[in-house]
Scaffold this active site. Structure first.
Site, mmCIF file in Angstrom:
data_model
loop_
_atom_site.group_PDB
_atom_site.id
_atom_site.type_symbol
_atom_site.label_atom_id
_atom_site.label_comp_id
_atom_site.label_asym_id
_atom_site.label_seq_id
_atom_site.Cartn_x
_atom_site.Cartn_y
_atom_site.Cartn_z
ATOM 1 N N ARG A 191 -55.911 40.766 42.395
ATOM 2 C CA ARG A 191 -57.371 40.915 42.302
ATOM 3 C C ARG A 191 -58.018 39.842 43.168
ATOM 4 O O ARG A 191 -58.065 38.671 42.795
ATOM 5 C CB ARG A 191 -57.806 40.792 40.833
ATOM 6 C CG ARG A 191 -59.288 40.613 40.641
ATOM 7 C CD ARG A 191 -59.696 40.715 39.195
ATOM 8 N NE ARG A 191 -58.978 39.846 38.279
ATOM 9 C CZ ARG A 191 -59.207 38.540 38.116
ATOM 10 N NH1 ARG A 191 -60.119 37.940 38.851
ATOM 11 N NH2 ARG A 191 -58.521 37.846 37.229
ATOM 12 N N TYR A 246 -59.345 28.897 37.302
ATOM 13 C CA TYR A 246 -57.944 29.129 36.941
ATOM 14 C C TYR A 246 -57.036 29.485 38.113
ATOM 15 O O TYR A 246 -55.836 29.693 37.909
ATOM 16 C CB TYR A 246 -57.845 30.226 35.863
ATOM 17 C CG TYR A 246 -58.507 31.547 36.221
ATOM 18 C CD1 TYR A 246 -57.839 32.517 36.962
ATOM 19 C CD2 TYR A 246 -59.798 31.839 35.797
ATOM 20 C CE1 TYR A 246 -58.440 33.732 37.280
ATOM 21 C CE2 TYR A 246 -60.413 33.042 36.102
ATOM 22 C CZ TYR A 246 -59.733 33.982 36.837
ATOM 23 O OH TYR A 246 -60.342 35.180 37.146
ATOM 24 N N HIS A 255 -62.695 38.545 37.878
ATOM 25 C CA HIS A 255 -62.403 39.600 36.911
ATOM 26 C C HIS A 255 -63.621 40.495 36.721
ATOM 27 O O HIS A 255 -63.517 41.718 36.675
ATOM 28 C CB HIS A 255 -61.993 38.990 35.575
ATOM 29 C CG HIS A 255 -61.877 39.992 34.470
ATOM 30 N ND1 HIS A 255 -60.833 40.887 34.379
ATOM 31 C CD2 HIS A 255 -62.700 40.277 33.426
ATOM 32 C CE1 HIS A 255 -60.996 41.658 33.329
ATOM 33 N NE2 HIS A 255 -62.126 41.317 32.727
#
Length: 392
Positions: free
Chosen positions: A280, A293, A284
């Site tokens: 990705r 992260y 998100h």
């Protein structure tokens, strides 16, 4: 797959199996420079199909770019992109029949576009206006279209997995020569619905394709913190179904795998699991900040595996498209999407009475009472609900 009893080799000393005991190769056909690997077996594809696939990818990139911007401007409340995962989504959808049923998670709007969902229909859903097929009841990107055999998205993870098993089983009972395809991320595979759905499909022999987009993260949780096994593909083998792991950024590999998965599902009335290894590239969702992260270096590394660029180079090598053609396509869709935004955001929302229609055969007294109370509340505070106040 045979239903014969399992036969076990007899040993006379303790011998455990571990995740390394199962060898799972990854299918790759297309290299980063647009050439194919030596001895690679290509899927069934011609110029017309390739052009439709690429057109869908470009539209989806533009839609993601424009609508994420619209969310940042406060014009819509929420958005999710599929940037970086287009080969997994478009390549698999292109292998299906138009009457095959799609049960998506929430990042598969490219599959809906491939089937013919118009720019206006996308906008109407995201702005929840009176032309929205879902009557304004869903948050943005929760699409659904009966005409295109695309079942409506639901926010809870993995609910579509056992539902896909049931849809496929129902089509088998009706004698239809069609499959259901179910999309989900590797994070959703941690839900109980995943295990129930796969086991049910294997036992009942439902012609369903379970398509896992393993993009490395369940929101902010990396795969190494989600499971200790050999990815998701090993679970398909464990449930007794045909399984394949594929490079999810390789359009030709995804197309080939899904074409053959569909053929197997129909010939044997049996489920197939495809694990597409992808990434990705975006956040998100519009509510997420991936810098918390993962590193910029990691993202830059995966940019080198851009699935749309790789497929474009293959088409250029075939003489089917040029850089100039791509530039014109991007510009056309940027203008088209922006124009559609300006129209859709000005349309009124559905009439408030519609909120209890189609929920049950006839609205219950409780629903009618709640609607009455809602209208009274909006009438009392009209300035707090400017859109709804005019639709009572």
């Amino acid at each position: 797959m045979s239903n014969a009893p399992l036969t076990n080799e007899t040993v006379h000393r303790v011998s455990f199996l571990d995740k390394a005991s199962l060898h799972i190769p990854i299918l790759r056909i297309l290299q980063a420079d647009g050439t194919t690997y030596e001895n690679a077996v290509l899927p069934v594809i011609d110029k017309t199909l390739a052009e439709k696939i690429f057109d869908t990818c470009v539209f989806t990139r533009v839609l993601d770019e424009r609508m994420l911007g619209a969310q940042r401007q406060g014009r819509i409340s929420f958005y999710m992109t599929c940037t970086g995962e287009e080969a997994s989504i478009v390549g698999s959808t292109a292998a299906l029949d138009k009457d095959d049923v799609i049960l998506a998670q929430y990042r598969e709007h490219a599959s809906l576009r491939y089937r013919g969902f118009s720019t206006e229909q996308f906008m109407n859903q995201m702005f929840s206006n009176e032309k929205d097929l879902g009557k304004g009841r869903q948050m943005p990107i929760h699409y659904g279209c009966r005409e295109l055999n695309y079942q409506t998205i639901s926010s809870p993870l993995a609910t579509q997995i056992p539902q896909a098993t049931g849809v496929a089983y129902g089509m088998k009972l009706q004698g239809k020569r069609n499959v259901a395809i179910c999309y989900f991320g590797e994070g959703a595979a941690s839900e109980g619905d995943f295990h129930a759905g796969l086991n049910m499909a294997a036992v009942l022999k439902s012609p369903v394709i379970f398509f896992c987009r393993n993009n490395g993260y369940a929101i902010s949780t990396p795969t190494e913190e989600q499971f200790a096994g050999n990815g998701i593909a090993s679970r398909g083998v464990g449930y007794g179904m045909h399984t394949i792991r594929v490079d999810g950024n390789d359009m030709l590999a995804v197309l080939a795998a899904t074409q053959q998965a569909r053929a197997h599902a129909l010939e044997h009335n049996a489920p197939v699991l495809i694990e597409a290894m992808t990434y990705r590239l975006g956040a998100h969702s519009s509510s997420d900040d991936p810098s918390g992260y993962r590193s910029k270096d990691e993202e830059a590394k995966w940019q080198q595996h851009d699935p749309v660029k790789r497929f474009k180079l293959w088409m250029i090598n075939k003489g089917w498209i040029s850089e100039a053609d791509e530039a014109k396509l991007f510009e056309r869709y940027r203008e088209e999407v922006l124009a559609a935004v300006k129209v859709a955001e000005k349309l009124p929302i559905p009439m408030l009475d519609e909120i209890i229609e189609d929920v049950l055969d006839k609205p219950t007294p409780a629903l009618k009472k709640q609607l009455k109370e809602l209208k009274e509340h909006i009438n009392k505070y009209p300035k707090a609900y400017p859109k709804s106040a005019g639709r009572l």
